[in-house]
Scaffold this motif. Structure first.
Motif, short mmCIF file in Angstrom:
data_model
loop_
_atom_site.label_atom_id
_atom_site.label_comp_id
_atom_site.label_asym_id
_atom_site.label_seq_id
_atom_site.Cartn_x
_atom_site.Cartn_y
_atom_site.Cartn_z
N LEU A 1 0.83 -1.19 0.00
CA LEU A 1 0.00 0.00 0.00
C LEU A 1 0.87 1.25 0.00
O LEU A 1 1.98 1.23 0.54
CB LEU A 1 -0.91 0.02 1.23
CG LEU A 1 -1.89 -1.14 1.39
CD1 LEU A 1 -2.74 -0.93 2.63
CD2 LEU A 1 -2.77 -1.29 0.16
N PHE B 1 -5.87 8.09 2.86
CA PHE B 1 -6.02 6.67 2.55
C PHE B 1 -5.58 5.80 3.73
O PHE B 1 -6.27 4.85 4.11
CB PHE B 1 -5.20 6.33 1.30
CG PHE B 1 -5.06 4.86 1.06
CD1 PHE B 1 -6.07 4.13 0.46
CD2 PHE B 1 -3.91 4.18 1.46
CE1 PHE B 1 -5.95 2.76 0.26
CE2 PHE B 1 -3.78 2.82 1.26
CZ PHE B 1 -4.81 2.11 0.66
N CYS C 1 -7.60 3.04 6.37
CA CYS C 1 -7.19 1.71 6.84
C CYS C 1 -7.18 1.66 8.36
O CYS C 1 -7.62 0.68 8.97
CB CYS C 1 -5.81 1.37 6.29
SG CYS C 1 -5.73 1.25 4.49
N ASN D 1 -13.67 5.75 -3.52
CA ASN D 1 -13.36 4.76 -4.55
C ASN D 1 -12.34 5.30 -5.55
O ASN D 1 -11.39 4.60 -5.91
CB ASN D 1 -14.63 4.35 -5.29
CG ASN D 1 -15.57 3.51 -4.43
OD1 ASN D 1 -15.18 3.03 -3.37
ND2 ASN D 1 -16.80 3.35 -4.88
N CYS E 1 -8.83 5.68 -3.88
CA CYS E 1 -8.23 4.37 -3.62
C CYS E 1 -7.76 3.72 -4.92
O CYS E 1 -6.66 3.15 -4.98
CB CYS E 1 -9.24 3.48 -2.91
SG CYS E 1 -8.54 1.95 -2.26
N THR F 1 -3.87 2.72 -5.45
CA THR F 1 -3.55 1.30 -5.35
C THR F 1 -3.89 0.48 -6.58
O THR F 1 -3.43 -0.66 -6.71
CB THR F 1 -4.27 0.67 -4.15
OG1 THR F 1 -5.69 0.62 -4.43
CG2 THR F 1 -4.05 1.47 -2.88
N PRO G 1 -11.66 0.17 -2.59
CA PRO G 1 -11.50 0.01 -1.13
C PRO G 1 -11.92 -1.35 -0.60
O PRO G 1 -11.30 -1.86 0.33
CB PRO G 1 -12.39 1.12 -0.56
CG PRO G 1 -12.46 2.14 -1.64
CD PRO G 1 -12.42 1.38 -2.93
N ILE H 1 -9.10 -3.68 -0.62
CA ILE H 1 -8.05 -3.28 0.32
C ILE H 1 -8.44 -3.63 1.75
O ILE H 1 -7.67 -4.24 2.49
CB ILE H 1 -7.77 -1.78 0.20
CG1 ILE H 1 -7.28 -1.42 -1.21
CG2 ILE H 1 -6.74 -1.33 1.24
CD1 ILE H 1 -6.02 -2.13 -1.65
#
Length: 277
Positions: free
Chosen positions: A60, A226, A230, A258, A261, A265, A269, A272
């Motif tokens: 990440l 972000f 998490c 969305n 993310c 990445t 999401p 993730i």
């Protein structure tokens, strides 16, 4: 040494940067320097992964530079790694497929100062051999290659950091202040507010942050937001809807989360956060 579980506490603004490709491996342990340790302000976490599984999950985006030692059966490979080094870039290293364990020191954003003998940044695509990055790097490279215990490895690295702190250690107070404000705001602070709090123009602040961290203020805010997402998901132990997760993490709505993310990445999401289930 037993594994020390880390808890993220949004209410105390304690930011923790997560890396599932390390933390979700077979055997992960971590250590946080005690409160009055001289290098507590520099080190976020010390960690080790044994029985490393390269295919475990994805890396990440984060904002932490690391000093990482990769151990194979026959060798040790030691690097300073910038915060945006991706797992794909690490896969390009010839030895990665043979790595059995990884020992790392995760450094607090903005605190690199003159800890190293070359120009390093918290967040860019830096990958610099320890022999080039550290003062007396070849000596530390040899000692780390020979060390085979978690605390032994940490003692070697902490001795280096303690010596550097005692040797005219300096950081940029303006950048450190901006970093703290962005982290404490969960990435939701405007340039105007930073101008008001520091007395400097947005143009000057942008240049300082870019020069020292290797990333723009806007990008830094995106990654922090972000990572707070998490953190919040882990804090709630998954007991949160995606729409609520977006709002609590500082996004305008789920669609905004969305898009961000996906940009950072390549994934939505849901994929993730499923890593934390």
């Amino acid at each position: 040494m037993s594994s020390i579980k880390r808890l993220c506490m949004l209410e105390t603004n304690e930011f923790l940067s997560y890396q599932p490709y390390l933390e979700l491996n077979n055997n992960y342990q971590s250590y946080v320097p005690i409160e009055h340790n001289i290098i507590r302000d520099i080190v976020w976490e010390v960690y080790e992964v044994d029985d490393f599984d390269l295919g475990k999950t994805v890396a990440l985006p984060d904002v932490c530079a690391d000093i990482m030692t990769f151990y194979t059966d026959d060798n040790a490979y030691i690097f300073f790694m910038g915060g945006s080094i991706s797992l794909q870039q690490m896969n390009e290293l010839d030895f990665m497929k043979d790595v059995k364990s990884i020992f790392g020191v995760r450094l607090r954003t903005g605190m690199l100062g003159n800890l190293f003998r070359c120009d390093v940044k918290d967040i860019n695509n830096s990958r610099i051999a320890m022999s080039d990055a550290l003062w007396n790097g070849r000596e530390y490279e040899k000692r780390m290659a020979e060390a085979d215990q978690f605390m032994q490895r940490w003692e070697i690295m902490s001795s280096y950091l303690e010596q550097r702190v005692a040797h005219n250690y300096k950081t940029n107070n303006i950048v450190n202040f901006v970093v703290r404000e962005i982290i404490n705001s969960q990435g939701c602070i405007a340039i105007k507010e930073l101008e008001d709090k520091t007395g400097y123009t947005g143009r000057y602040l942008r240049k300082m942050v870019k020069d020292l961290l290797g990333i723009s203020i806007k990008q830094f805010c995106e990654v922090i937001k972000f990572q707070w997402m998490c953190n919040y998901y882990k804090l709630r132990q998954g007991d949160v809807t995606l729409s609520d997760l977006a709002l609590q993490s500082g996004y305008y709505d789920q669609s905004h989360m969305n898009l961000s993310c996906k940009k950072l990445t390549g994934e939505l999401p849901k994929k993730i956060i499923n890593m934390y289930s």
